[in-house]
Design a protein around this motif. Structure first.
Motif, PDB file in Angstrom:
ATOM      1  N   ALA A  42      35.388  38.705  33.584  1.00 15.89           N
ATOM      2  CA  ALA A  42      35.184  40.198  34.170  1.00 15.89           C
ATOM      3  C   ALA A  42      35.906  40.913  32.988  1.00 15.89           C
ATOM      4  O   ALA A  42      36.948  40.706  32.241  1.00 15.89           O
ATOM      5  N   ALA A  60      32.401  37.299  46.809  1.00 14.17           N
ATOM      6  CA  ALA A  60      31.281  37.492  46.095  1.00 14.17           C
ATOM      7  C   ALA A  60      31.502  37.547  44.623  1.00 14.17           C
ATOM      8  O   ALA A  60      31.080  36.784  43.817  1.00 14.17           O
ATOM      9  N   GLU A  93      23.370  43.450  41.599  1.00 15.34           N
ATOM     10  CA  GLU A  93      24.218  44.252  42.480  1.00 15.34           C
ATOM     11  C   GLU A  93      24.378  43.349  43.638  1.00 15.34           C
ATOM     12  O   GLU A  93      25.402  43.357  44.377  1.00 15.34           O
ATOM     13  N   ARG A  94      23.479  42.400  44.292  1.00 15.46           N
ATOM     14  CA  ARG A  94      23.557  41.684  45.121  1.00 15.46           C
ATOM     15  C   ARG A  94      24.311  40.435  45.048  1.00 15.46           C
ATOM     16  O   ARG A  94      24.498  39.526  45.826  1.00 15.46           O
ATOM     17  N   CYS A  95      24.462  40.233  43.526  1.00 18.41           N
ATOM     18  CA  CYS A  95      25.028  38.873  43.356  1.00 18.41           C
ATOM     19  C   CYS A  95      26.001  39.051  42.205  1.00 18.41           C
ATOM     20  O   CYS A  95      25.870  38.836  41.012  1.00 18.41           O
ATOM     21  N   PRO A  96      27.306  39.658  42.645  1.00 18.33           N
ATOM     22  CA  PRO A  96      28.031  40.031  41.480  1.00 18.33           C
ATOM     23  C   PRO A  96      29.077  38.896  40.967  1.00 18.33           C
ATOM     24  O   PRO A  96      29.999  39.396  40.543  1.00 18.33           O
ATOM     25  N   VAL A  97      28.663  37.766  40.945  1.00 18.37           N
ATOM     26  CA  VAL A  97      29.442  36.798  40.756  1.00 18.37           C
ATOM     27  C   VAL A  97      29.628  36.758  39.386  1.00 18.37           C
ATOM     28  O   VAL A  97      28.914  36.846  38.492  1.00 18.37           O
ATOM     29  N   ILE A  98      31.006  36.538  38.840  1.00 13.74           N
ATOM     30  CA  ILE A  98      31.479  36.125  37.569  1.00 13.74           C
ATOM     31  C   ILE A  98      31.946  35.118  37.434  1.00 13.74           C
ATOM     32  O   ILE A  98      32.839  34.776  38.082  1.00 13.74           O
ATOM     33  N   GLN A  99      31.090  33.893  36.601  1.00  6.20           N
ATOM     34  CA  GLN A  99      31.464  32.699  36.638  1.00  6.20           C
ATOM     35  C   GLN A  99      32.804  32.475  35.848  1.00  6.20           C
ATOM     36  O   GLN A  99      32.726  32.335  34.433  1.00  6.20           O
ATOM     37  N   TYR A 100      33.942  32.703  36.573  1.00  4.53           N
ATOM     38  CA  TYR A 100      35.246  32.809  36.085  1.00  4.53           C
ATOM     39  C   TYR A 100      35.508  31.865  34.717  1.00  4.53           C
ATOM     40  O   TYR A 100      35.619  32.455  33.664  1.00  4.53           O
ATOM     41  N   PRO A 101      35.617  30.689  34.623  1.00  3.65           N
ATOM     42  CA  PRO A 101      36.325  30.017  33.336  1.00  3.65           C
ATOM     43  C   PRO A 101      35.343  30.601  32.179  1.00  3.65           C
ATOM     44  O   PRO A 101      35.779  30.581  31.070  1.00  3.65           O
ATOM     45  N   GLU A 102      33.879  30.499  32.470  1.00  6.92           N
ATOM     46  CA  GLU A 102      33.010  30.612  31.091  1.00  6.92           C
ATOM     47  C   GLU A 102      33.000  32.198  30.873  1.00  6.92           C
ATOM     48  O   GLU A 102      33.080  32.627  29.891  1.00  6.92           O
ATOM     49  N   SER A 159      19.846  38.508  46.186  1.00  3.11           N
ATOM     50  CA  SER A 159      20.734  38.047  45.788  1.00  3.11           C
ATOM     51  C   SER A 159      20.261  37.063  44.259  1.00  3.11           C
ATOM     52  O   SER A 159      20.863  36.890  43.410  1.00  3.11           O
ATOM     53  N   TYR A 160      18.824  36.877  44.441  1.00  3.91           N
ATOM     54  CA  TYR A 160      18.236  36.253  43.343  1.00  3.91           C
ATOM     55  C   TYR A 160      17.886  36.865  42.214  1.00  3.91           C
ATOM     56  O   TYR A 160      17.627  36.487  41.056  1.00  3.91           O
ATOM     57  N   ILE A 220      38.262  43.603  32.336  1.00  8.34           N
ATOM     58  CA  ILE A 220      39.321  44.104  32.977  1.00  8.34           C
ATOM     59  C   ILE A 220      39.773  45.320  32.479  1.00  8.34           C
ATOM     60  O   ILE A 220      39.876  45.595  31.001  1.00  8.34           O
ATOM     61  N   ARG A 272      31.963  27.910  43.927  1.00  6.88           N
ATOM     62  CA  ARG A 272      31.485  27.061  42.959  1.00  6.88           C
ATOM     63  C   ARG A 272      32.261  25.919  42.580  1.00  6.88           C
ATOM     64  O   ARG A 272      31.545  24.970  42.000  1.00  6.88           O
TER      65      ARG A 272
END
Lengths: 213, 226, 411, 385, 209
Positions: free
Chosen positions: B54, E53, B42-51, B37-38, B56, E59
């Motif tokens: 994704a 995930a 693919e192992r860390c698919p986080v989308i840091q939402y407000p900034e 994940s580091y 769509i 967060r």
């Protein structure tokens, strides 16, 4: 399909003559004809179907409310052509009080290992009040247990011989049978900015002069 | 099960394992996920939402909007207040009032077009049944608010969005619609022209007939008096 | 600099002595004021206790964040990263929230015991932390019977959990309390028996001496920690598993059992009382891991002779970090066991192995006396391997029908 | 109130004051971490052993059937999404299938293929999420669930592109589908299917060999085949007990008879088999998907004669059923020739699958109840409708 | 208590952060909103997806889903509240410790949504418990839920803890317990809590502007 129904019909007429079994043809394209039996002998009929014909899987049990029996005759229940059944159907029709309507319970059965089905069995109660009783089939098919409770809850059909006939979806204190066609939902009108017919009537009762001020 | 043909078994029959092997396998998988994940996206698919947001799909539908041509919603609104969407809407959350002039004649445009998005179920049936290419589904989803009563009823002011917006949202669909509308307009124009010509001809004919009739009547009258 | 009876020494500033620096300074300052000697030593005790509590409270805050971040990473996420840089202030935010939250005492609860529960769970953990040797010169309370004290105090948490569950006056906490009692009492046994092997070998109950006895290196590089002996290996594994159960960590977190009994004994606690449970749980985890490190992983001894220049307490905390990480890793991976399986595992699996490690240790002791490692290994290995062979055979024969499961495909 | 003597004679289970006052009565739910929503079980415990268990339903009874009887056939389509909200597309298909039976509508070939592809993707979603939730019920700290949802998001992205919504797709129409596949969708789908197998390998490695999982699930909640059939159990639960009953095979609907796939069958029917069968079924689904993606023809996505507005089926009734991811999902419709159905009934698999819950749980631990409920794989939207 | 904003900004530019006790408490509360593990219907799946995930609610420090209401700060009403469920929802709300916040997620929780015509569906959870933030959508995307969470954090940060216009839970007389409705023969008794439910009744006849 009709092959199965005729076979089953013959044996039911022989084994459970009290069931008054008749065949109802389905007017629609699905062609799922059904077997009409008397309400008090449903369990006996099911026993025959289960033991002798091997229909071991009761898939679906459901209720239908027919407050207007004329509509019921129009829909889905055109009696079969042969003279014997016609007589039965007539007798059946005479038993049904024309003015008060009735409740109907429909069963869909399958044969798991021979992959046959559905065998549709239906039965009608005498009326929609005190006489809304049908023999429970839980002793033959366990799968009917919760479904019969649901029909009791929503339609008010009393299944005689059911081991645990309580309300299932609504709370125990509830007294109405909400899936009946004449059920009136509780009046809990509230804020509704996009009102349509039914809501407006209720709103008028809640706020007698809504636009008075 | 007469005709169920049993085939080769899929289990892991006959294999000897040491106790704890499965646990170690589990630890291996979770450990690999942690380490990867580091450095693996693919192992860390986080989308840091407000900034970051994704991407769509343009097909995503949330709440409806009304499309208008030109740049003024007052004039260019495609909606004719026909009420089809109001009728078809499964949760009945659309409310339309036809705009009428003083004589009560329908102006073919809505005076009020409210959508209660606190009820709307995002099904898109309104957009599907609209015959005037007017109502579409928006992709806007950031609607959280603390006032249910004022901010969740979308009126015409918040619903009306320009064709440019539609074009931006779903270019393909919007282009197709524009072309269709253009073609229809031209056809309509042609038809209108034809109709006008026809009407003119008819009017002329009528006038002529009327004239003839009048003449005839006059003649008759004349005849009558005679 | 000769004032009072405490002398300032430059040796206090050596890295090895850093953890004791506050204590020295306070003692020095108190003595500087001319206060009597007993007051000086009391001030010193309080300071050294304060250092331990402070360090472990800080570590608790850090761990609560690291746990969330590690779990998140295993689960392919980032974890908390908004409160402060890299989420470092998340524990602070949690703490503030917990402190300012309403404290609810349920109507059916016994308010006094309801209050005592969380308090009782924190105290023994802190007490137990007092006897651990963190560094060569850093033993807050160098007790002769440190190990006995540790187990005696550690057993108090069981009572605390039961008090909390019982005092809440509701069903899920009660179930949790019952589970906790049966689980913790059963797992005390393998825990103590496996520690007994270490006591047998080192011949002392004092924790600093146990660490001392593990000094030195075989062949110049392999540390002579108890884990690297045959008896130590089996006792250590048993000890580790029993540790997890004693600390109520996954996969033995039955008293909490989120998916079954909501939150077990903590169900009815809110606000800071709940935070105390949290603190107690983590401090208990620290204490029991510290004991494990002391008994089996050579305490503050460095793993390789060339690293001897690093301060010894650093090694201790490095080992603590590794052990805690394994706890987290296990928690992120495994499902929970069932209560009867848990008990059967303790009585039929762990206790026999722990008991077997005692004769193994004895044999090792006498074989080692001949100063022949190879003989000792050969003599003890069979005893260590027997339980594993038996376990494997049993597992494959009876306990794991997975090896005999077959699945068919039908058309 | 109906004053029938039959009703007074309530079940012996609920009688108070019998000789089992020593039992601990616990109500699990409606808000409980592992009841998958708002399900409730009244459990009587002797220590930790379950003596009696009575499920209580209705906390999510949203009157779907009553609402559907008051509106047009099409308007019910988005409501079916919300029945089993983990797999809306199979619900869509079941409803469309029943209406097509009722009205005798033919579906174009391309639409059939699209339906198969979306339904099998839905099955993947459901079974993957099942594995995650199941581990959650067993007390694992969500890692399996996270991996499951990581893959689910990829499928949801596909769905979003195709249907316009992540979950509530409202995609099928009577006689086809609402819209055609977007450009490049099939390629993305193929890539996903190809990448799914490694993920399944990883999940199997993560879960299936785990001794704790084996100890928790094996020999838990098994019942004989005949009881299961009699209790109306369908879907993976039934197949785990070794009954070869999959509607895709025994009563093929759509174009399932064209695909080469098999029914995985278990032997014992315990919770482990149920988990395993779902993993094997996912592999079969991948096989179907590969074939369908390869063979999908060009053509109409909806029958040209199909009516969207003003749809009125002829008088009659029909019961249509499909193999949903959870079991037999059936719709029973009675039409009186008006635009609204006269009777609209859902035969929900997870509701009927709960029939034997008490039989499976009695005599086991409370922790087993939780995983047995998990292995039934219920969704409350469907149980209570 | 309040700090001169200008002074604070000046100091901030110098690298000195000044905060009041109120701001500190509000910051702590807003950064550690632990939700109640409580899913009702479809929206619950999107709520779970929001913690997973791709969206990672952790967060914001809000991933600790507590199964016990005593330890939760935030109740995400995710899904249809039926009349049968409503008393339990109110009870759960009562069991939560102050300060507690309610986020109504999705159409059903806000107003009954598509199911509002049903006889067993509560037409909005705000009939019995006060709702702080509503997130429309059916179901809202996980991003929309995060958007709602951020809006709630903003709201919490702006709370006044002392003075006349302080928030409800900072007021010793603030109503924390809502009366739990009872099951009646036809409907819940009472059908709404007038203390909480104050609709701005805007009623129009059909065809009226």
């Amino acid at each position: 399909m009709s092959g199965i129904i005729d076979m089953v019909l013959a044996s039911i007429r022989a084994k459970v003559p009290a069931a008054n079994a008749t065949v109802r043809t389905n007017p629609g394209p699905s062609g799922q004809d059904s077997l009409m039996v008397a309400p008090e002998s449903v369990a006996d009929v099911m026993r025959v179907i289960h033991d002798e014909h091997g229909f071991d899987f009761l898939s679906n049990v459901t209720g239908v409310d027919w407050p207007d029996p004329a509509l019921a005759e129009k829909v889905a229940v055109i009696a079969e052509g042969d003279a014997d059944a016609e007589g039965d159907a007539k007798a059946d029709g005479e038993e049904t009080p024309a003015e008060c309507g009735f409740l109907e319970v429909v069963y869909h059965l399958y044969h798991t290992s021979e992959r046959k089905g559905p065998l549709v069995v239906r039965s009608r109660t005498k009326d929609r009040g005190e006489g809304a009783k049908i023999a429970s089939v839980v002793s033959v098919y366990k799968s009917a247990e919760f479904q019969e409770r649901e029909i009791y809850d929503l339609y008010g059909v009393i299944f005689t011989g059911h081991p645990d006939l309580r309300r299932i979806l609504m709370w125990d204190e509830f007294v109405d049978h909400p899936m009946r066609k004449d059920y009136v939902a509780p009046d809990d009108y509230e804020y509704e900015p996009t009102p349509h017919a039914a809501v407006i009537e209720k709103a008028a009762q809640h706020y007698p002069a809504p636009d008075a001020d | 099960m007469k005709d169920a043909k049993h085939q080769e078994p899929a289990g892991k029959a006959g294999k000897w394992t040491i106790p704890g092997y499965g646990l170690l396998q589990g630890l291996f998988v979770s450990g690999r996920n942690m380490v990867e994940s580091y450095y693996k996206k693919e192992r860390c698919p986080v989308i840091q939402y407000p900034e970051e947001k994704a991407d769509i799909s343009p097909n995503f539908r949330n709440f409806p909007f009304l499309c208008y041509d030109g740049d003024r919603p007052e004039t260019g609104l495609r909606c004719t207040a026909c009420g089809i969407c109001e009728k078809e809407c499964p949760p009945q959350c659309i409310y339309i009032v036809m705009d009428r002039d003083e004589n009560g004649k329908a102006k073919k445009r809505p005076k009020v077009f409210d959508i209660d998005i606190s009820v709307c179920m995002n099904c898109g049936i309104c957009a599907e049944v609209c015959p005037f290419d007017s109502i579409y589904m928006d992709g806007q989803y950031e609607m959280a608010t603390d006032d249910r009563f004022e901010k969740l009823v979308l009126g015409l002011d918040r619903l009306a969005k320009s064709t440019d917006y539609h074009m931006q949202l779903r270019p393909k669909e919007a282009t197709a619609v524009m072309e269709k509308r253009k073609a229809a307009e031209e056809k309509k124009k042609a038809a209108a022209a034809a109709r006008a010509a026809k009407a003119k001809a008819a009017a002329e004919k009528k006038a002529k007939e009327a004239k003839e009739q009048a003449e005839k009547n006059a003649d008759d009258a004349k005849g009558g008096t005679e | 600099m000769m004032l009072g009876n405490v002398e300032f020494e430059m040796a206090w500033l050596a890295p090895e002595q850093w953890p004791r620096l506050p204590q020295h300074l306070v003692e020095w300052l108190v003595a500087l004021c001319g206060l009597p000697e007993w007051l000086v030593s009391i001030a010193g005790w309080f300071t050294s206790a304060g250092v331990v509590v402070g360090v472990f409270m800080g570590l608790f805050a850090l761990l609560s964040l690291i746990e969330r971040k590690t779990l998140a990473r295993v689960q392919n996420r980032y974890g908390p990263n908004r409160a402060g840089w890299f989420g470092i202030l998340q524990p602070v935010a949690d703490g503030i929230k917990m402190l300012t939250k309403e404290d609810i005492v349920p109507a059916k609860a016994d308010w006094l015991l309801h209050l005592l529960g969380p308090v009782l769970i924190v105290i023994p953990s802190i007490l137990a932390l007092g006897v651990i040797p963190y560094g060569q010169d850093w033993v807050p309370v160098p007790l002769e019977l440190g190990l006995v004290f540790f187990f005696a105090v550690g057993a108090m948490t069981e009572i605390a959990v039961f008090v909390a569950g019982w005092a809440s006056g509701s069903k899920f906490p009660m179930l949790g309390a019952m589970r906790a009692i049966s689980q913790m009492v059963s797992y005390e046994l393998p825990l103590i028996i496996s520690a007994l092997a270490v006591v047998m070998m080192s011949g002392t109950l004092s924790l600093p001496e146990i660490v001392e006895s593990q000094g030195g290196y075989t062949l110049g590089f392999l540390p002579q920690w108890n884990l690297f002996t045959p008896w130590g290996l089996s006792a250590g594994v048993v000890f580790f598993i029993a540790c997890i159960a004693e600390a109520n960590r996954c996969p033995f977190d039955l008293p909490e059992g989120e998916s079954e009994i909501v939150a077990g004994h903590m169900t009815e606690y809110s606000g800071f009382k709940y935070a105390l449970f949290f603190i107690g749980e983590y401090l208990g985890l620290f204490a029991i891991s510290a004991l494990g490190i002391t008994l089996f992983l050579g305490g503050w001894q460095s793993p390789l002779p060339i690293f001897d220049f690093l301060p010894s307490w650093l090694w201790f905390f490095a080992k603590l970090a590794v052990v805690i990480f394994i706890f987290l890793w296990i928690r992120a991976t495994f499902p929970r066991v069932r209560i009867d399986q848990l008990m059967r595992f303790a009585w039929l699996c762990l206790i026999p192995i722990a008991l077997l490690s005692l004769p193994t240790a004895a044999i090792w002791h006498y074989a080692n006396k001949a100063n022949n490692d190879i003989v000792a290994w050969i003599a003890t290995m069979p005893l260590v391997l027997i339980p594993w062979v038996v376990l494997t055979v049993l597992f494959n024969r009876r306990l794991s029908p997975a090896t005999t499961r077959t699945y068919h495909f039908a058309e | 109130m109906i004053s029938d003597p039959l009703l007074q004679q309530s079940s012996p289970v609920l009688e108070e004051g019998s000789d089992d006052d020593q039992l601990l009565r616990v109500s699990l739910g409606p808000q409980h971490p592992s009841t998958h929503g708002v399900f409730r079980m009244n459990v009587e415990l002797d220590g930790e052993t379950v003596v009696r268990l009575k499920p209580v339903f209705g906390y999510l009874h949203r009157n779907h059937e009553k609402i559907a009887e008051g509106q047009t056939y099409l308007s019910s389509m988005p409501f079916t999404d919300r029945l089993d909200y983990i797999c809306p597309l199979t619900n869509n298909w079941a409803y469309a299938h029943a209406v097509e039976k009722l009205a005798g509508i033919e579906v174009p070939e391309r639409a059939e293929y699209m339906r198969v592809i979306t339904a099998e993707l839905t099955r993947l979603i459901n079974h993957t999420a099942f594995a995650g939730f199941f581990l959650g019920d067993m007390g694992a700290w969500g890692s399996a669930l996270m991996y499951a949802f990581r893959e689910r998001e990829k499928i949801l992205d596909l769905f979003e592109d195709l249907t316009g919504a992540r979950m509530m797709s409202n995609f099928m129409r009577f006689g086809g589908c609402r819209n055609d596949l977007p450009d490049g969708w099939l390629e993305r789908c193929r890539a996903l299917v190809d990448n799914y197998e490694p993920f399944l390998d990883e999940m199997e490695m993560f879960l299936l060999g785990n001794e704790i999982l084996i100890a928790r699930t094996q020999d838990v909640g098994q019942l004989p085949k005949e009881t299961l059939i009699n209790g109306g159990i369908t879907g993976p639960m039934l197949r785990a007990a070794g009954v070869a009953y999959d509607i895709r095979k025994v009563d093929p609907y759509g174009i399932y008879d064209r695909f080469d796939f098999k029914m995985p069958l278990g032997e014992k029917g315990d919770c482990y088999d149920r988990l395993m069968i779902r993993f094997l079924e996912m592999r079969e689904s991948l096989k179907i998907l590969k074939q369908a993606i390869k063979d999908i023809p060009e053509g109409d996505f909806i029958a040209p004669k199909a009516k969207i507005r003003g749809f009125k089926p002829p008088v009659g009734e029909a019961y249509g059923r499909i193999e949903g991811p959870k079991g037999e999902l059936g719709f029973y419709l009675v039409s009186d020739g008006t635009p609204q159905p006269y009777r609209y009934r859902v035969r929900p698999p997870s509701f009927v699958n709960l029939t034997l819950l008490e039989e499976m749980c009695v005599g086991l631990d409370i922790a087993d109840v939780v995983i047995i409920l998990g292995s039934v794989d219920i969704v409350l939207g469907e149980v209570d409708r | 208590m309040a700090i001169d904003q200008k002074l604070a900004d000046d100091l901030k530019s110098q690298g000195v952060h000044v905060t009041s006790f109120e701001q500190l408490i509000n910051w702590g509360r807003s950064s550690s909103l632990w939700p109640l593990q409580f899913g009702l219907a479809c929206c619950a799946i999107e709520m779970i997806a929001a913690t997973m995930a791709k969206y990672d609610m952790a967060r914001f420090g809000a991933e600790v889903f507590r199964p016990s209401p005593r330890q939760a700060d935030l109740m995400i009403v995710a899904g249809t509240v039926t009349k049968k469920m409503a008393p339990q929802v109110v009870r759960l709300y009562n069991q939560m410790a102050e300060p507690k916040y309610v986020l109504a997620m999705g159409a059903c929780a806000i107003s009954g949504g598509p199911f509002k015509e049903g006889y067993n569906v509560l037409k909005g959870v705000d009939r019995y418990i006060p709702v702080d933030i509503v997130v429309p959508g059916c179901p809202p995307r996980p991003e929309a839920l995060l958007d709602g969470l951020i809006a709630l954090q903003k709201k919490v940060k702006g709370e006044k803890l002392i003075g006349k216009d302080r928030v409800r839970h900072a007021d010793p007389n603030g109503m924390a317990e809502m009366p739990v409705p009872e099951y009646g023969p036809h409907d819940l008794q009472p059908p709404m809590n007038p203390e909480v439910w104050k609709p701005k009744a805007k009623i129009r006849k059909e065809g009226e502007a």
